[in-house]
Scaffold this active site. Structure first.
Site, short mmCIF file in Angstrom:
data_model
loop_
_atom_site.label_atom_id
_atom_site.label_comp_id
_atom_site.label_asym_id
_atom_site.label_seq_id
_atom_site.Cartn_x
_atom_site.Cartn_y
_atom_site.Cartn_z
N SER A 89 -4.58 -3.97 -1.75
CA SER A 89 -4.67 -2.86 -0.81
C SER A 89 -3.37 -2.07 -0.84
O SER A 89 -2.29 -2.63 -1.04
CB SER A 89 -4.91 -3.37 0.62
N TYR A 128 -2.82 -8.87 7.11
CA TYR A 128 -3.63 -8.38 5.99
C TYR A 128 -2.74 -8.02 4.80
O TYR A 128 -3.01 -8.42 3.67
CB TYR A 128 -4.42 -7.16 6.46
#
Length: 245
Positions: free
Chosen positions: A140, A153
């Protein structure tokens, strides 16, 4: 792509980016194993649509946090189609919270799926993937942006990038390329969930290209890495994000 490398496993493929990846790889001639966690109806509908277009696909349920799931995926792929040539680690979960407010459950689940799932898949692929194959994981672009509330995350995805670079060196002698893609904001239910329309519009305008990404944008990058044009790509993280960083 050669005949012994034309089978692909895509985790978390019943919807969103994963489904777009499965469609693109099928279009490019791959036989696809569609892994899903809970949404059997969506996974079976995707398989039917791929078959209707002349492709070959099967759907296999399983939680990527469990070792048995990956063993089942490889066994099903090999039984249905032959040796696996491409593994796409797409399945993931995101629970946003400030680090001070994040729960043990938030930490444990994201580590189990985002990091543990990729680790378990990479470990098994190291012995089961065909020589010359591809391992492609989804990271990401929050790795690099380091925004508030994305601490857990981002940490799991940073670890995926580290494992990608290490495994590329470990499997390089067998001709296996190991890379990752780090998408920016992509217009999926996964990204949009819980975000007010005003926030989504702000994020859209902040991108130099003036839009959110699409699942097809990410699938196209996967297709590049999975296909012959990606032969010289190894140990890389491609930030498919429209230029946000």
């Amino acid at each position: 792509m050669t005949p012994d490398l034309d089978t692909a496993i895509v985790t978390g493929a019943s919807k969103g980016i994963g489904a777009a990846i499965a469609r693109r790889l099928s279009h490019d001639g791959f036989q696809v194993v569609v892994n899903y966690g809970k949404d059997e109806a969506a996974a079976l509908a995707l398989v039917r649509s791929l078959e209707d277009q002349g492709g070959k696909a099967i759907a296999i349920q399983g939680d990527v946090a469990e070792t048995a799931t990956h063993e089942r995926l490889f066994e099903a792929a090999e039984k249905a189609f032959g040796p696996v040539g491409v593994l796409v680690n797409n399945a993931g979960t995101m629970r946003n919270a400030a680090i001070a407010e994040a729960s043990d459950e938030d930490f444990d689940r994201q580590c189990a799926v985002n990091l543990g799932g990729v680790f378990r898949a990479m470990r098994l692929a190291s012995s089961r993937l065909a020589d010359g194959g591809r391992i492609i994981s989804i990271s990401s672009s929050v790795v690099g942006l380091y925004q508030p509330h994305y601490g857990l995350y981002a940490a799991t995805k940073a670890a995926v990038e580290a494992m990608t670079r290490v495994l590329a060196k470990e499997l390089g002698p067998r001709g296996i390329r190991v890379n990752a893609i780090a998408p920016g904001p992509v217009e999926t239910d996964f990204f949009l969930a819980g975000k007010p329309a005003e926030l989504v519009e702000t994020i859209r305008k902040s991108n130099p290209l003036g839009r959110l990404g699409t699942p097809e944008d990410i699938a196209a990058t996967i297709a590049f890495l999975a296909g012959p044009d990606g032969d010289w790509m190894n140990g890389q993280v491609l930030r498919a994000n429209g230029g946000i960083i």
